[in-house]
Design a protein around this motif. Structure first.
Motif, PDB file in Angstrom:
ATOM      1  N   PHE A   9     -50.044  72.750  77.307  1.00 25.16           N
ATOM      2  CA  PHE A   9     -50.930  73.681  78.019  1.00 25.16           C
ATOM      3  C   PHE A   9     -51.778  74.495  77.059  1.00 25.16           C
ATOM      4  N   MET A  83     -46.822  70.476  87.604  1.00 24.38           N
ATOM      5  CA  MET A  83     -47.593  71.154  88.650  1.00 24.38           C
ATOM      6  C   MET A  83     -47.324  70.594  90.037  1.00 24.38           C
TER       7      MET A  83
ATOM      8  N   LEU B  12     -50.554  79.279  81.855  1.00 26.47           N
ATOM      9  CA  LEU B  12     -49.435  78.335  81.986  1.00 26.47           C
ATOM     10  C   LEU B  12     -48.774  78.009  80.651  1.00 26.47           C
ATOM     11  N   ARG B  18     -44.285  80.489  83.236  1.00 32.01           N
ATOM     12  CA  ARG B  18     -43.979  79.322  84.079  1.00 32.01           C
ATOM     13  C   ARG B  18     -42.672  79.546  84.843  1.00 32.01           C
ATOM     14  N   LEU B  57     -53.015  82.926  89.854  1.00 37.83           N
ATOM     15  CA  LEU B  57     -51.797  82.175  90.154  1.00 37.83           C
ATOM     16  C   LEU B  57     -50.817  82.968  91.011  1.00 37.83           C
ATOM     17  N   LEU B  76     -53.600  75.777  90.324  1.00 36.99           N
ATOM     18  CA  LEU B  76     -52.904  74.562  89.904  1.00 36.99           C
ATOM     19  C   LEU B  76     -53.619  73.331  90.444  1.00 36.99           C
TER      20      LEU B  76
END
Lengths: 109, 109
Positions: A9, A83, B12, B18, B57, B76
């Motif tokens: 990422f 994801m 991310l 995460r 997010l 996402l």
DNA sequence: AAGGTCTTTAACCGATCAGTTAAGTAACGA
DNA sequence: TCGTTACTTAACTGATCGGTTAAAGACCTT
């Protein structure tokens, strides 16, 4: 930040690196070719390539004095897989799609 | 690094963030609840949440003195959409899958 | 109004990042 | 072997990142 997904990422977090990947989707390229569209120095490009290589997003070869880069999208599969767990949170048709994919799986076996 | 995808990918790129998203997939949670599994201070968590919010997010609400976070997976979808362009580089069955998805599209219309 | 709980802001710190220039390495071609 | 082309490494710089502690808000309860 030693885990694989973090490395992937953060490699993707830079627009220059994403542009490099986009270029490589059209085929292998040398460092100078990859650098051409950007207004930054060759050493900077060289280090971007190192980051991408470290993330497994490219592999590199040597032909004479040229170092060619080649796209390796496997890490993108991994990132996408992560994801996917959240798909139901955005995709209204997830259930339907999921059914279709499952059917496809069964077809294959 | 002002573009949307960069903001999303770098959000991310951190394992703590995460993990927070993973927790939120199970439902809304307060800051203290989200902080519980981690060995870092509340202010640190608070800033992770700000990063996630900035990336779109999560969204946040207030109930009395509690600030609840809620997963918003739309970014996402965007990130996945970007990666999809490279699918053929990793997915052998891409052509077949693609055909199925196209069929699904046509069914819908 | 006072005190308690939940959360954020401010100020700081060391590490990493993305860029620079300058120097070094590698392979070719004459 | 000498010069040229292609690329990397080294050393530096300023900015951002992820963490800290201490102080400030925000809202409830009594």
């Amino acid at each position: 930040m030693t885990d694989r997904l973090s490395v992937i990422f953060s490699a993707l977090a830079d627009p220059t690196r994403r542009a490099i990947l986009a270029r490589l989707a059209e085929g292998e390229a040398t460092v100078t070719e990859l650098a051409e569209p950007f207004d930054i120095s060759l050493p900077a490009i060289s280090r971007h390539l190192k980051v991408l290589e470290h993330a497994g997003l490219i592999s590199r070869g040597r032909t004479a004095q040229w170092r060619t880069s080649r796209l390796e999208a496997e890490p993108l599969r991994e990132a996408t897989a992560w994801m996917e767990r959240y798909r139901r949170f955005w995709d209204e048709n997830f259930a339907r799609l999921d059914a279709h994919l499952k059917r496809l799986q069964e077809e294959k076996s």
